[in-house]
Design an enzyme around this catalytic site. Structure first.
Site, mmCIF file in Angstrom:
data_model
loop_
_atom_site.group_PDB
_atom_site.id
_atom_site.type_symbol
_atom_site.label_atom_id
_atom_site.label_comp_id
_atom_site.label_asym_id
_atom_site.label_seq_id
_atom_site.Cartn_x
_atom_site.Cartn_y
_atom_site.Cartn_z
ATOM 1 N N GLY A 20 0.827 -1.200 0.000
ATOM 2 C CA GLY A 20 0.000 0.000 0.000
ATOM 3 C C GLY A 20 0.863 1.252 0.000
ATOM 4 O O GLY A 20 0.600 2.223 -0.716
ATOM 5 N N ARG A 87 -0.110 -8.772 -3.144
ATOM 6 C CA ARG A 87 -0.178 -7.619 -2.237
ATOM 7 C C ARG A 87 0.613 -7.950 -0.977
ATOM 8 O O ARG A 87 0.472 -9.040 -0.405
ATOM 9 C CB ARG A 87 -1.643 -7.316 -1.898
ATOM 10 C CG ARG A 87 -1.792 -6.414 -0.712
ATOM 11 C CD ARG A 87 -3.164 -5.826 -0.540
ATOM 12 N NE ARG A 87 -3.430 -5.513 0.848
ATOM 13 C CZ ARG A 87 -2.821 -4.553 1.558
ATOM 14 N NH1 ARG A 87 -1.894 -3.800 0.985
ATOM 15 N NH2 ARG A 87 -3.125 -4.351 2.821
ATOM 16 N N ILE A 88 1.469 -7.016 -0.555
ATOM 17 C CA ILE A 88 2.180 -7.186 0.717
ATOM 18 C C ILE A 88 1.836 -5.977 1.586
ATOM 19 O O ILE A 88 2.245 -4.864 1.292
ATOM 20 C CB ILE A 88 3.704 -7.348 0.515
ATOM 21 C CG1 ILE A 88 4.246 -6.341 -0.490
ATOM 22 C CG2 ILE A 88 4.056 -8.755 0.069
ATOM 23 C CD1 ILE A 88 5.760 -6.314 -0.539
ATOM 24 N N GLY A 89 1.059 -6.219 2.626
ATOM 25 C CA GLY A 89 0.543 -5.098 3.399
ATOM 26 C C GLY A 89 0.587 -5.311 4.894
ATOM 27 O O GLY A 89 1.131 -6.301 5.384
ATOM 28 N N GLU A 179 -7.825 -5.353 6.806
ATOM 29 C CA GLU A 179 -6.991 -4.478 5.964
ATOM 30 C C GLU A 179 -7.936 -3.795 4.988
ATOM 31 O O GLU A 179 -9.137 -3.823 5.210
ATOM 32 C CB GLU A 179 -5.842 -5.265 5.302
ATOM 33 C CG GLU A 179 -6.274 -6.490 4.525
ATOM 34 C CD GLU A 179 -6.758 -6.207 3.146
ATOM 35 O OE1 GLU A 179 -5.940 -5.869 2.304
ATOM 36 O OE2 GLU A 179 -7.996 -6.349 2.871
ATOM 37 N N MET A 180 -7.428 -3.197 3.902
ATOM 38 C CA MET A 180 -8.317 -2.325 3.123
ATOM 39 C C MET A 180 -8.301 -2.516 1.597
ATOM 40 O O MET A 180 -8.859 -1.684 0.885
ATOM 41 C CB MET A 180 -8.003 -0.857 3.458
ATOM 42 C CG MET A 180 -8.208 -0.521 4.924
ATOM 43 S SD MET A 180 -7.896 1.214 5.332
ATOM 44 C CE MET A 180 -9.290 2.001 4.560
ATOM 45 N N ASP A 204 -0.910 -4.256 14.157
ATOM 46 C CA ASP A 204 -1.580 -3.874 15.401
ATOM 47 C C ASP A 204 -2.655 -4.906 15.711
ATOM 48 O O ASP A 204 -3.033 -5.695 14.848
ATOM 49 C CB ASP A 204 -2.185 -2.470 15.297
ATOM 50 C CG ASP A 204 -3.083 -2.321 14.100
ATOM 51 O OD1 ASP A 204 -2.559 -2.079 12.997
ATOM 52 O OD2 ASP A 204 -4.291 -2.504 14.251
HETATM 53 O O1 LIG Z 1 0.195 -1.315 4.845
HETATM 54 P P1 LIG Z 1 -0.774 -1.254 3.697
HETATM 55 O O2 LIG Z 1 -0.362 -2.137 2.573
HETATM 56 O O3 LIG Z 1 -1.067 0.148 3.235
HETATM 57 O O4 LIG Z 1 -2.155 -1.884 4.246
HETATM 58 C C1 LIG Z 1 -2.921 -1.413 5.341
HETATM 59 O O5 LIG Z 1 -2.503 -0.156 5.867
HETATM 60 C C2 LIG Z 1 -3.357 0.912 5.411
HETATM 61 C C3 LIG Z 1 -4.020 1.547 6.598
HETATM 62 O O6 LIG Z 1 -3.082 2.069 7.475
HETATM 63 C C4 LIG Z 1 -4.360 0.249 4.466
HETATM 64 O O7 LIG Z 1 -3.899 0.377 3.153
HETATM 65 C C5 LIG Z 1 -4.357 -1.174 4.952
HETATM 66 O O8 LIG Z 1 -4.802 -2.143 4.037
HETATM 67 O O1 LIG Z 2 -6.434 -1.533 7.648
HETATM 68 C C1 LIG Z 2 -5.764 -1.723 8.659
HETATM 69 C C2 LIG Z 2 -4.370 -1.927 8.613
HETATM 70 C C3 LIG Z 2 -3.681 -2.134 9.765
HETATM 71 N N1 LIG Z 2 -4.352 -2.143 10.930
HETATM 72 C C4 LIG Z 2 -5.681 -1.952 10.982
HETATM 73 O O2 LIG Z 2 -6.269 -1.958 12.061
HETATM 74 N N2 LIG Z 2 -6.360 -1.748 9.842
#
Ligand SMILES: O=P(O)(O)O[C@H]1O[C@H](CO)[C@@H](O)[C@H]1O
Ligand SMILES: O=c1cc[nH]c(=O)[nH]1
Length: 233
Positions: A20, A87-89, A179-180, A204
């Site tokens: 992201g 995707r690596i998030g 995540e998002m 977290d």
């Molecule tokens: O660390 P990234 O890949 O951005 O992923 C997570 O972190 C972001 C929110 O802080 C959102 O994009 C969520 O999906």
């Molecule tokens: O989307 C996210 C990413 C990291 N931590 C969260 O709580 N939500």
């Protein structure tokens, strides 16, 4: 060249990692890739191509949320010869047994996004990982001594929910983490016949309230990077 990605044909590898955070893309290029070349700086959404263990691989920032990753993933899938998107998030844990810095492989993505409700006229679609990539990632992780957690994640449109207890409805049904982007990525991958997988690291915990810093998120979650890079073909 596409609207948001300034690369010429051939400059993007068939396997693309998508963090992201564009600075995570830069970190990977600078610390893991050989002969890395930056092919995109449009909107500061860095994209790089280089080599890992002799295999060509690209890393492209996606931005946050389904609308943003959908723009970059769509352009990668339709304007370039991309076959695998990983995707690596980062993610928030929804389960006690999913600890800070654990690696989660998203087998499927539940979501609260209106995008898929519109796309499927109010009916529900189940965004699912590529089994080929999921199995490969699990096996690569095991070979690196990493016990990845595998299961359902929640892709949410809202980082700051009005109801801070909202996550518990998903926790009760065994969803591992929030995540998002993943539901958007998996849906587009299915539409365009591309393999996709999300690998996330727990930054977290909504269960315990523990959290890592932005700097740690950007640079220290290296296990998921190594798993994903090792999957380049
Ligand atoms: O660390 P990234 O890949 O951005 O992923 C997570 O972190 C972001 C929110 O802080 C959102 O994009 C969520 O999906
Ligand atoms: O989307 C996210 C990413 C990291 N931590 C969260 O709580 N939500």
């Amino acid at each position: 060249m596409s609207l948001h990605i300034n690369a010429k044909q051939g400059e993007i590898a068939s396997t693309v990692l998508m963090p992201g955070d564009p600075l995570r893309a830069k970190f990977i290029a600078e610390n893991f890739l050989e002969d890395a070349v930056c092919y995109n700086e449009v909107r500061g959404m860095y994209g790089y191509t280089g080599f890992y263990n002799g295999k060509k691989v690209s890393v492209q920032g996606s931005g946050m949320g389904i609308p943003s990753i959908s723009i970059y993933a769509s352009e990668l899938m339709t304007s370039y010869d991309v076959k695998n998107i990983i995707r690596i998030g980062t993610c928030g844990s929804l389960q006690e047994h999913v600890k800070i810095k654990d690696v989660v492989l998203a087998m499927a993505a539940s979501h609260d996004s209106n995008i898929n409700l519109q796309r499927f006229a109010g009916m529900t679609y189940a965004p699912t990982a590529s089994f080929q990539l999921l199995k490969k990632a699990y096996d690569v992780a095991a070979s690196l001594g990493i016990e990845a957690k595998v299961g359902n994640v929640l892709t949410t449109d809202t980082f700051y929910h009005d109801d801070p207890e909202d996550w518990k409805r998903w926790m009760k049904f065994g969803v591992l983490a929030v995540e998002m982007e993943t539901a958007g990525l998996y849906t587009l991958a299915a539409k365009h016949g591309v393999h996709a997988l999300t690998i996330v690291t727990v930054s977290d915990s909504l269960v315990t309230g523990e959290a890592t810093s932005a700097a740690e998120r950007q640079t220290t979650f290296t296990q998921m990077m190594e798993i994903a890079l090792s999957m380049a073909e």
